[in-house]
Design a protein around this motif. Structure first.
Motif, PDB file in Angstrom:
ATOM      1  N   ALA A  90       0.772  -1.236  -0.046  1.00 47.14           N
ATOM      2  CA  ALA A  90      -0.081  -0.053   0.091  1.00 47.14           C
ATOM      3  C   ALA A  90       0.848   1.238  -0.160  1.00 47.14           C
ATOM      4  O   ALA A  90       1.727   1.327   0.800  1.00 47.14           O
ATOM      5  N   VAL A  97       1.109   5.025   1.053  1.00 45.66           N
ATOM      6  CA  VAL A  97       0.286   5.995   1.731  1.00 45.66           C
ATOM      7  C   VAL A  97       1.194   7.390   1.868  1.00 45.66           C
ATOM      8  O   VAL A  97       2.341   7.291   1.799  1.00 45.66           O
ATOM      9  N   LEU A 118      -9.498   3.864  -2.933  1.00 43.18           N
ATOM     10  CA  LEU A 118      -8.379   3.018  -2.770  1.00 43.18           C
ATOM     11  C   LEU A 118      -8.115   2.198  -4.344  1.00 43.18           C
ATOM     12  O   LEU A 118      -9.206   1.497  -4.586  1.00 43.18           O
ATOM     13  N   GLU A 123      -6.540  -0.216  -6.791  1.00 47.13           N
ATOM     14  CA  GLU A 123      -5.803  -1.489  -6.810  1.00 47.13           C
ATOM     15  C   GLU A 123      -5.167  -1.971  -8.221  1.00 47.13           C
ATOM     16  O   GLU A 123      -5.957  -1.456  -8.940  1.00 47.13           O
ATOM     17  N   ILE A 129      -1.684  -1.020  -3.777  1.00 46.59           N
ATOM     18  CA  ILE A 129      -2.895  -0.044  -3.437  1.00 46.59           C
ATOM     19  C   ILE A 129      -2.350   1.341  -3.323  1.00 46.59           C
ATOM     20  O   ILE A 129      -1.323   1.765  -2.724  1.00 46.59           O
ATOM     21  N   THR A 140      -3.661   5.074  -2.281  1.00 48.88           N
ATOM     22  CA  THR A 140      -4.715   5.688  -1.521  1.00 48.88           C
ATOM     23  C   THR A 140      -5.170   6.964  -2.415  1.00 48.88           C
ATOM     24  O   THR A 140      -4.203   8.135  -2.276  1.00 48.88           O
ATOM     25  N   THR A 199      -5.705   5.492   5.467  1.00 48.46           N
ATOM     26  CA  THR A 199      -4.474   4.819   5.819  1.00 48.46           C
ATOM     27  C   THR A 199      -4.784   3.597   6.910  1.00 48.46           C
ATOM     28  O   THR A 199      -4.176   2.757   6.299  1.00 48.46           O
ATOM     29  N   ALA A 234      -5.903   1.015   4.202  1.00 47.86           N
ATOM     30  CA  ALA A 234      -4.922   0.486   3.363  1.00 47.86           C
ATOM     31  C   ALA A 234      -3.966  -0.426   4.058  1.00 47.86           C
ATOM     32  O   ALA A 234      -3.284  -1.563   3.846  1.00 47.86           O
ATOM     33  N   CYS A 285       3.702  -1.568   3.731  1.00 49.62           N
ATOM     34  CA  CYS A 285       3.284   0.130   3.534  1.00 49.62           C
ATOM     35  C   CYS A 285       4.608   0.839   3.023  1.00 49.62           C
ATOM     36  O   CYS A 285       5.619   0.645   3.520  1.00 49.62           O
TER      37      CYS A 285
END
Ligand code: GDP
Ligand code: MG
Length: 163
Positions: A6, A8, A40, A42, A55, A57, A76, A79, A86
């Motif tokens: 993810a 972020v 989000l 993907e 992913i 955000t 966040t 995610a 992350c």
């Protein structure tokens, strides 16, 4: 075996630029839940021989009744729950801003596996911000330029053990 990464960080640091670089045109929106596809994004990422889910955000910039901080926190956390790792991105040219510290706090608490990325890292204008990034308490920053494709080898090296 594959994993989910993810991306972020606060608006405008370059999250979508990295997402697009990793995903190219293979963007696949998979979640039918209302709001999820908008907030989000993907996609199926490729980085050399690595294949993983990424992913982005994406819903932070939209104006809603919810405060930006509330929205950042909610998205966040969601995610982080979906991800194995992350990538927390800051803008190295801007340095560490209060909003970045909010993210760092969320990520430290959630104790997810975090890669701290100092983006817009091309050129000397980013030097100070890269050093400042250490103050977030998330380890050594990865200097990236999502726009210019710099730092992708180092990102690969960090992701390889997860694959
Ligand atoms: P997001 O809001 O975090 O998704 O950020 P975007 O990916 O939309 O990027 C915000 C702005 O930063 C855009 O104008 C990008 O072109 C720019 N940007 C993204 N990555 C880099 C980078 O590595 N270097 C520089 N100089 N600009 C970048
Ligand atoms: Mg974006």
């Amino acid at each position: 075996m594959s994993f989910t990464l993810a991306i972020v960080g606060r608006p405008n640091v370059g999250k979508s630029t990295l997402f697009n670089r990793l995903v190219g045109k293979r963007l696949a929106l998979v979640d039918d839940q209302p709001g999820v596809t908008r907030d989000l994004r993907e996609g199926e990422a490729r980085l050399a021989d690595l294949r993983f889910t990424v992913i982005d955000t994406a819903g932070l910039e939209e104006a809603t009744d919810e405060s930006l901080q509330g929205r950042m926190r909610r998205l966040t956390e969601r995610a982080v729950e979906m991800a194995d790792i992350c990538l927390f991105m800051i803008d190295a040219r801007a340095g560490v801003l209060p909003a970045d510290e909010v993210f760092a706090e969320i990520l430290r608490k959630k104790s997810a596996h975090v890669i701290l990325a100092a983006n817009k890292g091309e050129g000397a204008a980013a030097d100070a911000g890269v050093i400042e990034a250490y103050s977030l308490g998330l380890g050594e920053p990865l200097r990236l330029s999502a726009e210019h494709g710099e730092g992708m080898n180092e990102l690969y090296t960090m992701l390889l053990p997860l694959a």
